[in-house]
Motif scaffolding. Structure first.
Motif, PDB file in Angstrom:
ATOM      1  N   GLY A   1       0.775  -1.261  -0.211  1.00 55.94           N
ATOM      2  CA  GLY A   1      -0.292  -0.061   0.115  1.00 55.94           C
ATOM      3  C   GLY A   1       1.045   1.451   0.413  1.00 55.94           C
ATOM      4  O   GLY A   1       0.521   2.324  -0.974  1.00 55.94           O
ATOM      5  N   GLN A   2       2.595   1.052   0.920  1.00 53.09           N
ATOM      6  CA  GLN A   2       2.589   1.893   1.079  1.00 53.09           C
ATOM      7  C   GLN A   2       3.707   2.683  -0.390  1.00 53.09           C
ATOM      8  O   GLN A   2       3.500   3.345  -1.019  1.00 53.09           O
TER       9      GLN A   2
ATOM     10  N   GLN B   1      -5.667  -1.825   0.462  1.00 53.59           N
ATOM     11  CA  GLN B   1      -4.141  -2.288  -0.034  1.00 53.59           C
ATOM     12  C   GLN B   1      -4.472  -2.542  -0.937  1.00 53.59           C
ATOM     13  O   GLN B   1      -3.406  -2.275  -2.608  1.00 53.59           O
TER      14      GLN B   1
ATOM     15  N   SER C   1      -0.328   6.440   9.855  1.00 55.04           N
ATOM     16  CA  SER C   1      -1.876   6.650  10.423  1.00 55.04           C
ATOM     17  C   SER C   1      -1.142   7.263  12.125  1.00 55.04           C
ATOM     18  O   SER C   1      -2.098   8.061  12.746  1.00 55.04           O
ATOM     19  N   GLY C   2      -0.144   7.275  12.462  1.00 57.43           N
ATOM     20  CA  GLY C   2       0.126   7.775  13.106  1.00 57.43           C
ATOM     21  C   GLY C   2       1.047   6.032  14.336  1.00 57.43           C
ATOM     22  O   GLY C   2       0.857   5.099  13.346  1.00 57.43           O
TER      23      GLY C   2
ATOM     24  N   LEU D   1      -0.313   0.490  17.923  1.00 58.38           N
ATOM     25  CA  LEU D   1      -0.045  -0.254  18.983  1.00 58.38           C
ATOM     26  C   LEU D   1      -0.740  -1.887  18.527  1.00 58.38           C
ATOM     27  O   LEU D   1      -1.018  -2.742  18.201  1.00 58.38           O
TER      28      LEU D   1
ATOM     29  N   LEU E   1     -13.003   5.569  17.199  1.00 54.16           N
ATOM     30  CA  LEU E   1     -12.789   6.362  16.224  1.00 54.16           C
ATOM     31  C   LEU E   1     -10.852   6.366  16.030  1.00 54.16           C
ATOM     32  O   LEU E   1     -10.962   7.417  14.526  1.00 54.16           O
TER      33      LEU E   1
HETATM   34  C1  B12 Z   1      -7.363  -2.322   6.927  1.00 59.91           C
HETATM   35  C2  B12 Z   1      -7.141  -0.993   8.014  1.00 59.91           C
HETATM   36  C3  B12 Z   1      -7.320  -1.810   9.548  1.00 59.91           C
HETATM   37  C4  B12 Z   1      -6.976  -3.306   9.830  1.00 59.91           C
HETATM   38  C5  B12 Z   1      -5.003  -3.203  10.191  1.00 59.91           C
HETATM   39  C6  B12 Z   1      -4.846  -4.653   9.510  1.00 59.91           C
HETATM   40  C7  B12 Z   1      -4.291  -4.798   8.635  1.00 59.91           C
HETATM   41  N1  B12 Z   1      -2.843  -5.367   8.586  1.00 59.91           N
HETATM   42  O1  B12 Z   1      -3.869  -4.262   7.098  1.00 59.91           O
HETATM   43  C8  B12 Z   1      -7.476  -2.992  11.163  1.00 59.91           C
HETATM   44  C9  B12 Z   1      -8.966  -3.848  11.341  1.00 59.91           C
HETATM   45  C10 B12 Z   1      -6.404  -4.317  12.570  1.00 59.91           C
HETATM   46  C11 B12 Z   1      -7.270  -1.781  12.121  1.00 59.91           C
HETATM   47  C12 B12 Z   1      -7.153  -1.077  13.254  1.00 59.91           C
HETATM   48  C13 B12 Z   1      -7.290  -0.496  14.183  1.00 59.91           C
HETATM   49  N2  B12 Z   1      -7.846   0.900  12.661  1.00 59.91           N
HETATM   50 CO1  B12 Z   1      -8.151   1.048  10.563  1.00 59.91          CO
HETATM   51  N3  B12 Z   1      -7.940   0.815   9.221  1.00 59.91           N
HETATM   52  C14 B12 Z   1      -7.658   0.482   8.258  1.00 59.91           C
HETATM   53  C15 B12 Z   1      -7.398   1.075   6.631  1.00 59.91           C
HETATM   54  C16 B12 Z   1      -9.283   0.220   6.974  1.00 59.91           C
HETATM   55  C17 B12 Z   1      -6.857   0.539   6.012  1.00 59.91           C
HETATM   56  C18 B12 Z   1      -5.181   0.951   6.036  1.00 59.91           C
HETATM   57  C19 B12 Z   1      -4.367   1.145   5.112  1.00 59.91           C
HETATM   58  O2  B12 Z   1      -3.879   0.165   4.835  1.00 59.91           O
HETATM   59  N4  B12 Z   1      -3.982   2.050   5.090  1.00 59.91           N
HETATM   60  C20 B12 Z   1      -3.121   1.709   3.538  1.00 59.91           C
HETATM   61  C21 B12 Z   1      -1.019   1.642   4.623  1.00 59.91           C
HETATM   62  C22 B12 Z   1      -0.533   2.213   3.354  1.00 59.91           C
HETATM   63  O3  B12 Z   1      -0.982   2.581   4.947  1.00 59.91           O
HETATM   64  P1  B12 Z   1      -0.084   2.178   5.886  1.00 59.91           P
HETATM   65  O4  B12 Z   1      -0.010   3.081   7.236  1.00 59.91           O
HETATM   66  O5  B12 Z   1       1.069   1.633   6.311  1.00 59.91           O
HETATM   67  O6  B12 Z   1      -1.044   0.976   6.492  1.00 59.91           O
HETATM   68  C23 B12 Z   1      -1.335   0.517   8.629  1.00 59.91           C
HETATM   69  C24 B12 Z   1      -1.831   1.561   8.942  1.00 59.91           C
HETATM   70  O7  B12 Z   1      -2.528   2.396   8.372  1.00 59.91           O
HETATM   71  C25 B12 Z   1      -2.272   0.196  10.239  1.00 59.91           C
HETATM   72  N5  B12 Z   1      -3.114   0.498  11.124  1.00 59.91           N
HETATM   73  C26 B12 Z   1      -4.760   0.122  10.641  1.00 59.91           C
HETATM   74  N6  B12 Z   1      -6.100   1.509  11.058  1.00 59.91           N
HETATM   75  C27 B12 Z   1      -4.726   1.890  11.798  1.00 59.91           C
HETATM   76  C28 B12 Z   1      -5.875   3.334  12.585  1.00 59.91           C
HETATM   77  C29 B12 Z   1      -4.737   3.555  13.324  1.00 59.91           C
HETATM   78  C30 B12 Z   1      -5.312   4.914  14.637  1.00 59.91           C
HETATM   79  C31 B12 Z   1      -3.552   3.848  13.300  1.00 59.91           C
HETATM   80  C32 B12 Z   1      -2.136   4.687  13.902  1.00 59.91           C
HETATM   81  C33 B12 Z   1      -3.065   2.802  11.839  1.00 59.91           C
HETATM   82  C34 B12 Z   1      -3.752   1.887  11.770  1.00 59.91           C
HETATM   83  O8  B12 Z   1      -2.291  -1.099   9.907  1.00 59.91           O
HETATM   84  C35 B12 Z   1      -2.094  -0.407   8.818  1.00 59.91           C
HETATM   85  C36 B12 Z   1      -1.508  -2.320   7.646  1.00 59.91           C
HETATM   86  O9  B12 Z   1      -0.477  -2.601   8.683  1.00 59.91           O
HETATM   87  C37 B12 Z   1      -8.552   2.082   7.255  1.00 59.91           C
HETATM   88  C38 B12 Z   1      -8.763   3.221   6.318  1.00 59.91           C
HETATM   89  C39 B12 Z   1      -8.163   4.297   6.130  1.00 59.91           C
HETATM   90  N7  B12 Z   1      -9.409   5.643   5.597  1.00 59.91           N
HETATM   91  O10 B12 Z   1      -7.048   5.046   5.470  1.00 59.91           O
HETATM   92  C40 B12 Z   1      -9.362   2.293   8.331  1.00 59.91           C
HETATM   93  C41 B12 Z   1      -8.424   3.380   9.926  1.00 59.91           C
HETATM   94  C42 B12 Z   1      -6.961   4.122   8.907  1.00 59.91           C
HETATM   95  N8  B12 Z   1      -8.613   2.062  10.635  1.00 59.91           N
HETATM   96  C43 B12 Z   1      -8.806   3.051  11.722  1.00 59.91           C
HETATM   97  C44 B12 Z   1      -9.617   3.045  13.695  1.00 59.91           C
HETATM   98  C45 B12 Z   1     -10.050   3.961  14.125  1.00 59.91           C
HETATM   99  C46 B12 Z   1      -8.624   1.665  13.897  1.00 59.91           C
HETATM  100  C47 B12 Z   1      -8.305   1.518  15.090  1.00 59.91           C
HETATM  101  C48 B12 Z   1      -8.116   2.655  16.156  1.00 59.91           C
HETATM  102  C49 B12 Z   1      -9.977   1.143  15.287  1.00 59.91           C
HETATM  103  C50 B12 Z   1      -9.829   0.554  16.948  1.00 59.91           C
HETATM  104  N9  B12 Z   1     -11.190   1.139  17.359  1.00 59.91           N
HETATM  105  O11 B12 Z   1      -9.181  -0.282  17.279  1.00 59.91           O
HETATM  106  C51 B12 Z   1      -7.464   0.153  15.348  1.00 59.91           C
HETATM  107  C52 B12 Z   1      -6.319   0.489  15.256  1.00 59.91           C
HETATM  108  C53 B12 Z   1      -5.832   0.083  16.787  1.00 59.91           C
HETATM  109  C54 B12 Z   1      -3.869   0.040  17.309  1.00 59.91           C
HETATM  110  N10 B12 Z   1      -4.159  -0.609  18.147  1.00 59.91           N
HETATM  111  O12 B12 Z   1      -3.576   1.284  16.907  1.00 59.91           O
HETATM  112  C55 B12 Z   1      -9.723   4.350  11.314  1.00 59.91           C
HETATM  113  C56 B12 Z   1      -9.033   5.747  11.351  1.00 59.91           C
HETATM  114  C57 B12 Z   1      -9.058   6.980  11.880  1.00 59.91           C
HETATM  115  C58 B12 Z   1      -8.404   8.421  12.369  1.00 59.91           C
HETATM  116  N11 B12 Z   1      -8.898   8.960  13.877  1.00 59.91           N
HETATM  117  O13 B12 Z   1      -7.195   7.943  12.881  1.00 59.91           O
HETATM  118  C59 B12 Z   1      -9.694   3.958   9.366  1.00 59.91           C
HETATM  119  C60 B12 Z   1      -9.538   5.557   9.210  1.00 59.91           C
HETATM  120  C61 B12 Z   1     -10.619   3.745   9.786  1.00 59.91           C
HETATM  121  C62 B12 Z   1     -12.546   4.371   9.802  1.00 59.91           C
HETATM  122  N12 B12 Z   1     -12.511   5.007   8.709  1.00 59.91           N
HETATM  123  O14 B12 Z   1     -12.592   4.660  11.050  1.00 59.91           O
HETATM  124  N13 B12 Z   1      -7.311  -0.677  11.092  1.00 59.91           N
END
Ligand code: B12
Length: 434
Positions: free
Chosen positions: A105-106, A158, A384-385, A388, A413
């Protein structure tokens, strides 16, 4: 004749009711305030902080950060090319020169960033990046399997993002790769993460819309057209009484998708209007502070979507972003609050009241709890920051995550860095499968 007239009249009425998803201009001060949150990020050029989504969001917005944009793109290029194409680091076994390899995805977001600057990926290095992304998709396709029973190593989000990125560069992926995402949309359930993930569905819809417009997979044209309709209906059905599609943070991508709709539909304009009003109402109260979220919202507020990267307008006039004027806060003795922190997924369960200054983030609470012991945690940097990944020594396994909840059962959220608990609130960290 009479019946035909009635029918024609009814059809005419329906046509008149059919609407597009429009996004009237948003108050430029509000947009500027959002953009200002991105400026400090544009100054952080370390590998861990670089975020191609921020660059894409800004280029598709009505704002510009002039010199900073060029420097930021330059840093993105250095980092992505080095970590993906550098020989020692790409093997990952030379720890002296270790650089974390970007995920599928990155890499996809990086390709979107190049396109946002009107560049087509090309040349020897560019071709290698494209091949790398295609290889990632092939691996994911295999992980999903012939019977579609498996799961991608990353996520369908992704997967969609990668197809979209290749598409805006006019790079064709095999029908069978597109077929996996089509199947997921047609059969719905793989896109759920406990509930319908509007973000994931919207991303798939953006990818399909690009494929349809670019006609890269003509054999799949009909299926793609149908899938776009399915996605749109799913997103519209997920609208909450407040007006959000899914939740507030999935609404930006949902709007991006709905705005690309080339067909009018009864109720579409009204639904978008309601979503826009709901978003605008929350713009001033700090709901959008997270840079990634802002980067997905800015294009929607500018009536743009990632699909516009097929032929981006790099000459569009964008207002210059100026840093926000500092407001001097008076230094006061901080007021303390107590947050109950609970972890039931470990033995013995952990439950302690943690004192922190009012206004602290959940991350501050976790830090304080760690200081007090026996609580421990680990995070991993993400776009996203801080994400955990481990609590009290328990690391997440495959398809598991540490869910953040407000007791008794409301998932937060926001992530640990953004969420600010109130006095007396109980926060639970729960290890769950997704
Ligand atoms: C897939 C996904 C998940 C998966 C990630 C696992 C996986 N292998 O992919 C799961 C279901 C586990 C998940 C969990 C969570 N998620 Co999420 N997730 C997403 C989604 C749909 C895509 C992320 C992605 O792949 N981005 C693209 C890649 C290239 O970027 P990346 O940074 O490398 O991706 C990593 C991070 O995004 C991380 N991640 C995923 N969710 C979140 C949320 C936060 C706050 C953080 C810091 C990291 C994180 O997992 C990704 C894979 O390693 C986004 C949607 C969006 N609009 O962005 C929501 C999104 C980012 N998630 C969100 C949230 C709230 C969460 C949780 C906090 C929910 C909760 N109450 O526990 C948790 C994270 C808790 C923690 N441990 O820190 C929100 C964040 C909103 C905000 N204000 O920032 C989003 C936008 C969804 C939404 N509309 O509510 N998530």
């Amino acid at each position: 004749m009479g019946r035909l007239a009635v029918l024609l009249f009814l059809l005419g009425m329906l046509g008149a009711l059919a609407e597009r998803c429009e996004m009237p201009e948003v108050d430029s001060k509000l947009v500027e305030m959002l953009g200002q949150h991105l400026l400090p990020w544009m100054e952080q050029l370390s590998q861990e902080k670089l975020n191609p989504s921020i660059y894409v969001g800004l280029r598709l917005s009505s704002l510009q950060a002039k010199g900073k944009e060029a420097l930021y793109l330059h840093s993105l290029k250095l980092h992505y090319q080095q970590s993906l194409l550098g020989s020692a680091s790409s093997d990952g076994d030379d720890n002296s020169n270790f650089q974390a390899k970007p995920s599928m995805g990155q890499l996809a977001l990086y390709l979107l960033a190049l396109r946002a600057n009107c560049e087509f990926v090309g040349g020897h290095k560019g071709d290698r990046l494209v091949s790398q992304l295609k290889r990632f998709l092939e691996d994911e396709k295999r992980a999903i399997g012939h019977d579609h029973k498996g799961h991608p190593h990353t996520s369908y989000y992704q997967y969609g993002l990668a197809i979209l990125a290749l598409c805006v560069h006019q790079k064709r992926v095999h029908d069978s790769v597109v077929g996996k995402l089509l199947h997921a949309v047609e059969h719905d359930h793989p896109l759920h993460q406990g509930h319908l993930s509007v973000d994931t569905v919207a991303m798939a819809g953006l990818a399909f819309t690009c494929l349809k417009r670019s006609n890269l997979n003509p054999e799949q044209r009909e299926r793609i057209t149908l899938a776009i309709r399915t996605v749109r209906e799913n997103v519209l059905r997920a609208q909450t009484p407040e007006g959000y599609f899914g939740n507030i943070y999935s609404t930006p991508l949902a709007l991006q998708l709905l705005m690309t709709s080339s067909v009018s539909r009864v109720g579409l304009g009204t639904a978008c209007h309601k979503a826009r009003a709901a978003l605008l109402a929350r713009l001033q109260d700090g709901t959008f502070q997270n840079a990634l979220m802002i980067s997905q919202l800015l294009p929607a507020l500018n009536h743009k979507s990632y699909v516009d990267l097929i032929s981006p307008d790099c000459l569009a006039t964008r207002a210059m972003l100026e840093p926000a004027t500092e407001t001097h806060l008076q230094t006061q003795v901080p007021e303390y609050i107590r947050v109950m922190l609970k972890v039931s997924s470990v033995l013995p369960p952990y439950k302690h009241s943690i004192p922190v200054p009012a206004g602290s983030s959940l991350e501050d609470v976790l830090k304080k709890a760690q200081e007090l012991g026996p609580f421990t945690y680990e995070t991993q940097a993400s776009l996203s920051g801080p994400y955990l990944i481990s609590v009290m020594g328990k690391k997440v396994g495959k398809r598991e995550f540490w869910q953040l909840l407000q007791a008794p059962d409301t998932p937060l959220l926001q992530g640990i860095a953004d969420y600010r608990p109130k006095d007396g609130e109980t926060i639970e960290l729960r290890l769950v499968s997704w």
